[in-house]
Design a protein around this motif. Structure first.
Motif, PDB file in Angstrom:
ATOM      1  N   ASN A 137     -11.109  30.437  -0.089  1.00  0.00           N
ATOM      2  CA  ASN A 137     -11.903  29.222  -0.260  1.00  0.00           C
ATOM      3  C   ASN A 137     -11.238  28.041   0.442  1.00  0.00           C
ATOM      4  N   PHE A 138     -11.098  28.153   1.753  1.00  0.00           N
ATOM      5  CA  PHE A 138     -10.476  27.058   2.485  1.00  0.00           C
ATOM      6  C   PHE A 138     -11.348  25.808   2.459  1.00  0.00           C
ATOM      7  N   LYS A 139     -12.640  25.975   2.249  1.00  0.00           N
ATOM      8  CA  LYS A 139     -13.536  24.817   2.241  1.00  0.00           C
ATOM      9  C   LYS A 139     -13.086  23.772   1.226  1.00  0.00           C
ATOM     10  N   LYS A 140     -12.586  24.219   0.067  1.00  0.00           N
ATOM     11  CA  LYS A 140     -12.093  23.283  -0.947  1.00  0.00           C
ATOM     12  C   LYS A 140     -10.886  22.510  -0.431  1.00  0.00           C
ATOM     13  N   VAL A 141      -9.992  23.214   0.258  1.00  0.00           N
ATOM     14  CA  VAL A 141      -8.813  22.560   0.828  1.00  0.00           C
ATOM     15  C   VAL A 141      -9.238  21.545   1.883  1.00  0.00           C
ATOM     16  N   LYS A 142     -10.146  21.949   2.744  1.00  0.00           N
ATOM     17  CA  LYS A 142     -10.629  21.075   3.814  1.00  0.00           C
ATOM     18  C   LYS A 142     -11.291  19.826   3.252  1.00  0.00           C
ATOM     19  N   ASN A 143     -12.130  20.006   2.242  1.00  0.00           N
ATOM     20  CA  ASN A 143     -12.799  18.850   1.629  1.00  0.00           C
ATOM     21  C   ASN A 143     -11.797  17.894   1.007  1.00  0.00           C
ATOM     22  N   LEU A 144     -10.735  18.456   0.429  1.00  0.00           N
ATOM     23  CA  LEU A 144      -9.686  17.633  -0.166  1.00  0.00           C
ATOM     24  C   LEU A 144      -8.944  16.835   0.912  1.00  0.00           C
ATOM     25  N   ILE A 145      -8.646  17.483   2.020  1.00  0.00           N
ATOM     26  CA  ILE A 145      -7.978  16.795   3.136  1.00  0.00           C
ATOM     27  C   ILE A 145      -8.845  15.653   3.655  1.00  0.00           C
ATOM     28  N   TYR A 146     -10.145  15.919   3.798  1.00  0.00           N
ATOM     29  CA  TYR A 146     -11.069  14.883   4.280  1.00  0.00           C
ATOM     30  C   TYR A 146     -11.200  13.735   3.282  1.00  0.00           C
ATOM     31  N   LYS A 147     -11.169  14.069   1.991  1.00  0.00           N
ATOM     32  CA  LYS A 147     -11.339  13.048   0.956  1.00  0.00           C
ATOM     33  C   LYS A 147     -10.093  12.158   0.817  1.00  0.00           C
ATOM     34  N   ILE A 148      -8.922  12.788   0.800  1.00  0.00           N
ATOM     35  CA  ILE A 148      -7.682  12.040   0.566  1.00  0.00           C
ATOM     36  C   ILE A 148      -7.277  11.218   1.790  1.00  0.00           C
ATOM     37  N   LYS A 149      -7.426  11.838   2.976  1.00  0.00           N
ATOM     38  CA  LYS A 149      -6.994  11.183   4.229  1.00  0.00           C
ATOM     39  C   LYS A 149      -5.537  10.700   4.123  1.00  0.00           C
ATOM     40  N   SER A 150      -4.671  11.627   3.763  1.00  0.00           N
ATOM     41  CA  SER A 150      -3.263  11.278   3.556  1.00  0.00           C
ATOM     42  C   SER A 150      -2.553  11.043   4.882  1.00  0.00           C
ATOM     43  N   LYS A 151      -1.509  10.231   4.827  1.00  0.00           N
ATOM     44  CA  LYS A 151      -0.718  10.009   6.043  1.00  0.00           C
ATOM     45  C   LYS A 151       0.029  11.271   6.429  1.00  0.00           C
ATOM     46  N   TYR A 152       0.517  12.012   5.402  1.00  0.00           N
ATOM     47  CA  TYR A 152       1.264  13.244   5.652  1.00  0.00           C
ATOM     48  C   TYR A 152       0.684  14.391   4.838  1.00  0.00           C
ATOM     49  N   ILE A 153       0.654  15.568   5.446  1.00  0.00           N
ATOM     50  CA  ILE A 153       0.360  16.813   4.750  1.00  0.00           C
ATOM     51  C   ILE A 153       1.580  17.716   4.931  1.00  0.00           C
ATOM     52  N   ILE A 191       0.842  -1.193   0.000  1.00  0.00           N
ATOM     53  CA  ILE A 191       0.000   0.000   0.000  1.00  0.00           C
ATOM     54  C   ILE A 191       0.877   1.244   0.000  1.00  0.00           C
ATOM     55  N   GLN A 192       0.629   2.130  -0.960  1.00  0.00           N
ATOM     56  CA  GLN A 192       1.398   3.369  -1.027  1.00  0.00           C
ATOM     57  C   GLN A 192       0.939   4.339   0.058  1.00  0.00           C
ATOM     58  N   LYS A 193       1.897   5.038   0.660  1.00  0.00           N
ATOM     59  CA  LYS A 193       1.565   6.110   1.594  1.00  0.00           C
ATOM     60  C   LYS A 193       1.060   7.300   0.792  1.00  0.00           C
ATOM     61  N   LYS A 194      -0.022   7.887   1.265  1.00  0.00           N
ATOM     62  CA  LYS A 194      -0.541   9.091   0.619  1.00  0.00           C
ATOM     63  C   LYS A 194       0.119  10.316   1.240  1.00  0.00           C
ATOM     64  N   ILE A 195       0.471  11.260   0.370  1.00  0.00           N
ATOM     65  CA  ILE A 195       1.065  12.505   0.848  1.00  0.00           C
ATOM     66  C   ILE A 195       0.458  13.664   0.082  1.00  0.00           C
ATOM     67  N   LEU A 196       0.043  14.689   0.801  1.00  0.00           N
ATOM     68  CA  LEU A 196      -0.569  15.880   0.217  1.00  0.00           C
ATOM     69  C   LEU A 196       0.392  17.051   0.399  1.00  0.00           C
ATOM     70  N   ILE A 197       0.806  17.656  -0.716  1.00  0.00           N
ATOM     71  CA  ILE A 197       1.717  18.803  -0.670  1.00  0.00           C
ATOM     72  C   ILE A 197       0.928  20.060  -1.024  1.00  0.00           C
ATOM     73  N   LEU A 198       0.829  20.963  -0.075  1.00  0.00           N
ATOM     74  CA  LEU A 198       0.149  22.240  -0.277  1.00  0.00           C
ATOM     75  C   LEU A 198       1.196  23.287  -0.658  1.00  0.00           C
ATOM     76  N   GLY A 199       0.998  23.932  -1.802  1.00  0.00           N
ATOM     77  CA  GLY A 199       1.981  24.902  -2.263  1.00  0.00           C
ATOM     78  C   GLY A 199       2.997  24.280  -3.192  1.00  0.00           C
ATOM     79  N   SER A 200       2.535  23.404  -4.060  1.00  0.00           N
ATOM     80  CA  SER A 200       3.437  22.634  -4.923  1.00  0.00           C
ATOM     81  C   SER A 200       4.038  23.439  -6.063  1.00  0.00           C
ATOM     82  N   SER A 201       3.597  24.680  -6.263  1.00  0.00           N
ATOM     83  CA  SER A 201       4.157  25.501  -7.342  1.00  0.00           C
ATOM     84  C   SER A 201       5.226  26.466  -6.836  1.00  0.00           C
ATOM     85  N   GLY A 202       5.428  26.514  -5.513  1.00  0.00           N
ATOM     86  CA  GLY A 202       6.474  27.358  -4.944  1.00  0.00           C
ATOM     87  C   GLY A 202       7.826  26.674  -5.009  1.00  0.00           C
ATOM     88  N   GLY A 203       8.872  27.391  -4.594  1.00  0.00           N
ATOM     89  CA  GLY A 203      10.227  26.867  -4.716  1.00  0.00           C
ATOM     90  C   GLY A 203      10.446  25.558  -3.999  1.00  0.00           C
TER      91      GLY A 203
END
Length: 299
Positions: free
Chosen positions: A43-59, A2-14
């Motif tokens: 629009n933090f609601k979109k971010v929150k919904n994404l966090i709830y949907k993905i349920k990643s091990k790491y953010i 099983i792959q670990k899920k990871i969510l990166i916020l700000g993926s277009s920055g340096g």
């Protein structure tokens, strides 16, 4: 496996780009979010919904409003992005049992003493809106046990186009004269080293150990305390453009905003950091120049 899920916020920055590159090459299931896709302030609601949907091990939160001038000119937005946004992310992460890695800055310290390099145990006293809002963010996050705050000094690397070092290097590579401050000091660190440390931390499952060991806050840095001018002199020597590097005092740039001049970080937990990744023992300017030598910097 099983792959670990990871969510990166700000993926277009340096740093976000460097982390995205590192994790997408590995056996992680990577999800990327940036402010071009979602207006995280409005629009933090979109971010929150994404966090709830993905349920990643790491953010990993790389989103920030940086720079002295932009933050001084828009302090409300700086507070919303640097303090309120990570707090909301941590709140959502706790509900999904996700582990949050959040980046802060050496600008939370006063930076008025030459050769003063700050440890985790030093008292913060920011003098800029940027530093103040980042410190507010840290204070709000401290209540969440699932959060690791990583403070960083000046970064350099191919993807750090908006950082002072990369702006100067880009100009130098184009054959233009650069003026660098002789009285602005830091402990600059190569952003690939930061990405490698984060990758190893997650791969080796050492997140909880570090949170407990360092009480939720750790400094990642090089071990070289150096002025912007001396950094650029090294770059000039490597690239045979020494004559194009000129020294200046910070006051010569006549900024209307006063910035801390003597920052830089070191860690009380350096031995523990090295067990994850041997970070910061070398400044790695040669590696940096090799990385950018075939890019548009030469155009």
């Amino acid at each position: 496996m099983i792959q670990k899920k990871i969510l990166i916020l700000g993926s277009s920055g340096g740093l976000g780009k460097q982390l995205a590159n590192k994790f997408t090459e590995s056996n992680f299931n990577v999800f990327l979010v940036n402010r071009k896709l979602i207006d995280v302030e409005k629009n933090f609601k979109k971010v929150k919904n994404l966090i709830y949907k993905i349920k990643s091990k790491y953010i990993i939160n790389c989103i920030a409003k940086t720079g002295t001038k932009p933050c001084e000119e828009n302090p409300i937005q700086a507070f919303n992005i640097n303090a309120l946004f990570p707090y909301k992310v941590a709140e959502a992460a706790e509900k999904t049992n996700s582990k949050l890695i959040h980046f802060s800055t050496d600008a939370i310290f006063q930076g008025n003493k030459f050769k003063k390099i700050y440890k985790e145990s030093d008292y913060p006293n920011p003098t800029t809106t940027y530093g103040q809002t980042k410190l507010y963010g840290e204070i709000l996050l401290k209540k969440y046990a699932n959060t690791l705050i990583i403070r960083l000094p000046i970064l350099f690397g191919l993807t750090q186009k908006n950082q002072i070092i990369d702006r100067l290097v880009s100009k130098l590579f184009k054959g233009k004269t650069v003026k660098a401050s002789s009285d602005v000091f830091s402990t600059p660190v190569y952003n690939i080293d930061i990405a490698n440390f984060i990758f190893n931390l997650t791969k080796k499952n050492k997140f909880d150990f570090f949170v407990k060991k360092c009480n939720g806050v750790v400094h990642l840095s090089s071990e070289k305390y150096i002025s912007l001018l001396n950094f650029m002199k090294i770059v000039g020597k490597i690239t045979k453009k020494t004559k194009l590097v000129k020294g200046a005092k910070e006051s010569d740039f006549k900024s209307k905003f006063i910035k801390p001049q003597y920052l830089g970080l070191k860690s009380n937990y350096q031995n523990n950091i090295r067990k994850i990744y041997n970070l910061g023992s070398k400044l790695k300017i040669n590696e940096y120049i090799n990385e950018i030598s075939d890019t548009c910097y030469l155009n």
